[in-house]
Write a protein that holds these residues in place. Structure first.
Motif, PDB file in Angstrom:
ATOM      1  N   TYR A  90       1.107   3.856  -3.180  1.00 63.47           N
ATOM      2  CA  TYR A  90       0.680   5.234  -2.919  1.00 63.47           C
ATOM      3  C   TYR A  90       1.765   6.226  -3.330  1.00 63.47           C
ATOM      4  O   TYR A  90       1.481   7.215  -4.015  1.00 63.47           O
ATOM      5  N   GLU A 110      -3.849   8.781   4.839  1.00 68.38           N
ATOM      6  CA  GLU A 110      -4.449   8.213   3.634  1.00 68.38           C
ATOM      7  C   GLU A 110      -4.137   6.736   3.418  1.00 68.38           C
ATOM      8  O   GLU A 110      -4.953   6.011   2.861  1.00 68.38           O
ATOM      9  N   VAL A 111      -2.965   6.287   3.843  1.00 65.64           N
ATOM     10  CA  VAL A 111      -2.586   4.898   3.607  1.00 65.64           C
ATOM     11  C   VAL A 111      -2.862   4.019   4.819  1.00 65.64           C
ATOM     12  O   VAL A 111      -3.359   2.906   4.687  1.00 65.64           O
ATOM     13  N   HIS A 158       1.620  15.131  -1.635  1.00 70.48           N
ATOM     14  CA  HIS A 158       0.948  14.069  -0.874  1.00 70.48           C
ATOM     15  C   HIS A 158       1.946  13.097  -0.258  1.00 70.48           C
ATOM     16  O   HIS A 158       1.565  12.268   0.561  1.00 70.48           O
ATOM     17  N   LYS A 192       0.826  -1.206   0.000  1.00 69.97           N
ATOM     18  CA  LYS A 192       0.000   0.000   0.000  1.00 69.97           C
ATOM     19  C   LYS A 192       0.860   1.255   0.000  1.00 69.97           C
ATOM     20  O   LYS A 192       0.592   2.200  -0.748  1.00 69.97           O
ATOM     21  N   ILE A 229       0.574  10.428   4.360  1.00 74.32           N
ATOM     22  CA  ILE A 229       0.635   8.973   4.156  1.00 74.32           C
ATOM     23  C   ILE A 229       0.018   8.247   5.340  1.00 74.32           C
ATOM     24  O   ILE A 229      -0.727   7.281   5.169  1.00 74.32           O
ATOM     25  N   GLN A 245       2.225   6.147  -7.266  1.00 76.09           N
ATOM     26  CA  GLN A 245       1.085   6.763  -7.947  1.00 76.09           C
ATOM     27  C   GLN A 245       1.032   8.280  -7.705  1.00 76.09           C
ATOM     28  O   GLN A 245       0.747   9.044  -8.623  1.00 76.09           O
ATOM     29  N   SER A 246       1.318   8.701  -6.492  1.00 78.67           N
ATOM     30  CA  SER A 246       1.327  10.135  -6.199  1.00 78.67           C
ATOM     31  C   SER A 246       2.382  10.851  -7.034  1.00 78.67           C
ATOM     32  O   SER A 246       2.134  11.927  -7.588  1.00 78.67           O
TER      33      SER A 246
END
Length: 104
Positions: A44, A65-66, A56, A40, A62, A47-48
């Motif tokens: 993340y 959001e993660v 982000h 994850k 992190i 992709q960010s």
């Protein structure tokens, strides 16, 4: 391909697709299969970065959001993001080490 301050930045969709493909190969490796946290976190961050959302890629963001931490969690007490980052670095190193060993 663009270079800014000696950092390569993928610009084309083909470059971004190649990075996503490499990311998927990495997370499919046995070094990653046993850790959903690491997968994850790694996805993340990649992709960010590919979406030019580098703002982000911060510890607190992190964590929220993660890893589902509350917005006011104490990053000095809860080291989940730093621990995951260190673990991801180790797992990526293992992936590339293993890849080098298979080519011999």
């Amino acid at each position: 391909m663009a270079v800014s301050d000696n950092i390569w930045i993928p610009r084309s969709e083909a470059e971004k697709a190649a990075i996503r493909e490499q990311m998927e190969q990495i997370v499919a490796h046995p070094a990653f299969k046993s850790s959903t946290h690491c997968v994850k976190f790694f996805r993340y961050v990649v992709q960010s970065a590919l979406q030019s959302e580098c703002d982000h890629i911060k510890e607190r963001t992190i964590g929220i959001e993660v890893f589902g931490r509350d917005a006011d969690y104490d990053v000095t007490q809860d080291r989940v993001v730093r621990s995951a980052a260190a673990e991801v670095r180790n797992r990526i190193a293992r992936y590339y080490y293993d890849q080098g060993m298979t080519k011999r």
